[in-house]
Scaffold this motif. Structure first.
Motif, PDB file in Angstrom:
ATOM      1  N   VAL A   1       0.838  -1.206   0.000  1.00 58.61           N
ATOM      2  CA  VAL A   1       0.000   0.000   0.000  1.00 58.61           C
ATOM      3  C   VAL A   1       0.870   1.254   0.000  1.00 58.61           C
ATOM      4  O   VAL A   1       0.625   2.207  -0.746  1.00 58.61           O
ATOM      5  CB  VAL A   1      -0.952   0.010   1.214  1.00 58.61           C
ATOM      6  CG1 VAL A   1      -1.660   1.360   1.322  1.00 58.61           C
ATOM      7  CG2 VAL A   1      -1.972  -1.106   1.094  1.00 58.61           C
ATOM      8  N   LYS A   2       1.912   1.249   0.830  1.00 56.78           N
ATOM      9  CA  LYS A   2       2.797   2.412   0.897  1.00 56.78           C
ATOM     10  C   LYS A   2       3.553   2.590  -0.416  1.00 56.78           C
ATOM     11  O   LYS A   2       3.793   3.718  -0.860  1.00 56.78           O
ATOM     12  CB  LYS A   2       3.779   2.255   2.058  1.00 56.78           C
ATOM     13  CG  LYS A   2       4.587   3.515   2.336  1.00 56.78           C
ATOM     14  CD  LYS A   2       5.413   3.371   3.601  1.00 56.78           C
ATOM     15  CE  LYS A   2       6.177   4.664   3.896  1.00 56.78           C
ATOM     16  NZ  LYS A   2       6.993   4.548   5.138  1.00 56.78           N
ATOM     17  N   THR A   3       3.923   1.476  -1.038  1.00 56.32           N
ATOM     18  CA  THR A   3       4.590   1.545  -2.340  1.00 56.32           C
ATOM     19  C   THR A   3       3.688   2.223  -3.357  1.00 56.32           C
ATOM     20  O   THR A   3       4.122   3.098  -4.114  1.00 56.32           O
ATOM     21  CB  THR A   3       4.949   0.129  -2.833  1.00 56.32           C
ATOM     22  OG1 THR A   3       5.855  -0.473  -1.913  1.00 56.32           O
ATOM     23  CG2 THR A   3       5.588   0.176  -4.213  1.00 56.32           C
ATOM     24  N   ILE A   4       2.423   1.835  -3.379  1.00 57.27           N
ATOM     25  CA  ILE A   4       1.461   2.426  -4.309  1.00 57.27           C
ATOM     26  C   ILE A   4       1.303   3.921  -4.040  1.00 57.27           C
ATOM     27  O   ILE A   4       1.284   4.741  -4.973  1.00 57.27           O
ATOM     28  CB  ILE A   4       0.101   1.702  -4.193  1.00 57.27           C
ATOM     29  CG1 ILE A   4       0.220   0.278  -4.753  1.00 57.27           C
ATOM     30  CG2 ILE A   4      -0.996   2.472  -4.930  1.00 57.27           C
ATOM     31  CD1 ILE A   4      -1.004  -0.583  -4.525  1.00 57.27           C
ATOM     32  N   GLU A   5       1.210   4.292  -2.775  1.00 61.89           N
ATOM     33  CA  GLU A   5       1.069   5.709  -2.420  1.00 61.89           C
ATOM     34  C   GLU A   5       2.289   6.506  -2.872  1.00 61.89           C
ATOM     35  O   GLU A   5       2.160   7.621  -3.397  1.00 61.89           O
ATOM     36  CB  GLU A   5       0.875   5.852  -0.910  1.00 61.89           C
ATOM     37  CG  GLU A   5      -0.458   5.319  -0.404  1.00 61.89           C
ATOM     38  CD  GLU A   5      -0.565   5.382   1.107  1.00 61.89           C
ATOM     39  OE1 GLU A   5       0.459   5.716   1.765  1.00 61.89           O
ATOM     40  OE2 GLU A   5      -1.654   5.099   1.644  1.00 61.89           O
TER      41      GLU A   5
END
Length: 203
Positions: A182-186
């Motif tokens: 999720v953090k990678t996507i953000e």
């Protein structure tokens, strides 16, 4: 192991799922067409190397400097100088004309550094990186929750690859753990917005 390739590195992965040692050329202060020499040096150093920066510093705003003068000032042999100059020419940041030496009978190249073209080169690279980031974002979103990483940072693989590896790192044998990306996507979304803003300002 066959049928696929896994990313490996001696450095841990960062929050993007990329290698932690990767250099980032495109920071907020590089998003401009009118680049200062300091930023131009940084870009050329990353693309070609320190020796090309020495050539750039010597040429500066000079026009039509002979390849022999450049070699003498930069203290590099002619083969190296020509190789670097033609690499710069291939990136469109240096141009040249050829003139025949009347006494010696051979042709000599005279070079000019084009600082404005470095800004254009950066803009092109930003657009290419933007396209890659969009592709990366699509892969991350499609595979959300289906990535696995080595706790030591050796590899990052998708679900199918993890199954084939029996959930063990092919480098060190550690048990792979599921990654919350999720953090990678953000981070990728933020990077896309940053690049889009910069490209809009520069255009």
């Amino acid at each position: 192991m066959s049928g696929f390739t896994v990313a490996t590195a001696s450095q841990p992965f960062n929050d993007w799922g990329c290698l932690g040692s990767e250099q980032e050329l495109f920071t907020k202060d590089t998003i401009t067409m009118a680049l200062p020499m300091k930023k131009a040096r940084e870009i050329i150093r990353n693309l070609i190397g320190d020796e090309a920066v020495r050539i750039m510093d010597f040429l500066g705003s000079k026009k039509n400097m002979s390849e022999f003068s450049i070699a003498e000032h930069c203290k590099l042999d002619m083969q190296t100088i020509r190789h670097l100059l033609y690499r710069m020419n291939g990136l469109n940041i240096a141009s040249y004309i050829r003139k025949k030496d009347r006494e010696k009978g051979w042709y000599i190249s005279y070079w000019t550094f084009n600082l404005s073209k470095v800004g254009e080169l950066l803009s092109k690279m930003q657009r290419e990186q933007l396209a890659k980031l969009r592709e990366r974002l699509e892969r991350e979103e499609d595979g959300q929750g289906n990535f696995f990483i080595c706790p030591k940072g050796c590899v990052r693989v998708d679900f199918d690859q993890a199954v084939e590896l029996t959930y063990h790192c092919p480098e060190c044998g550690s048990l792979l753990t599921q990654q919350d990306n999720v953090k990678t996507i953000e981070n990728i979304r933020d990077r896309i917005k940053e690049l889009q803003k910069g490209i809009k300002v520069a255009s």
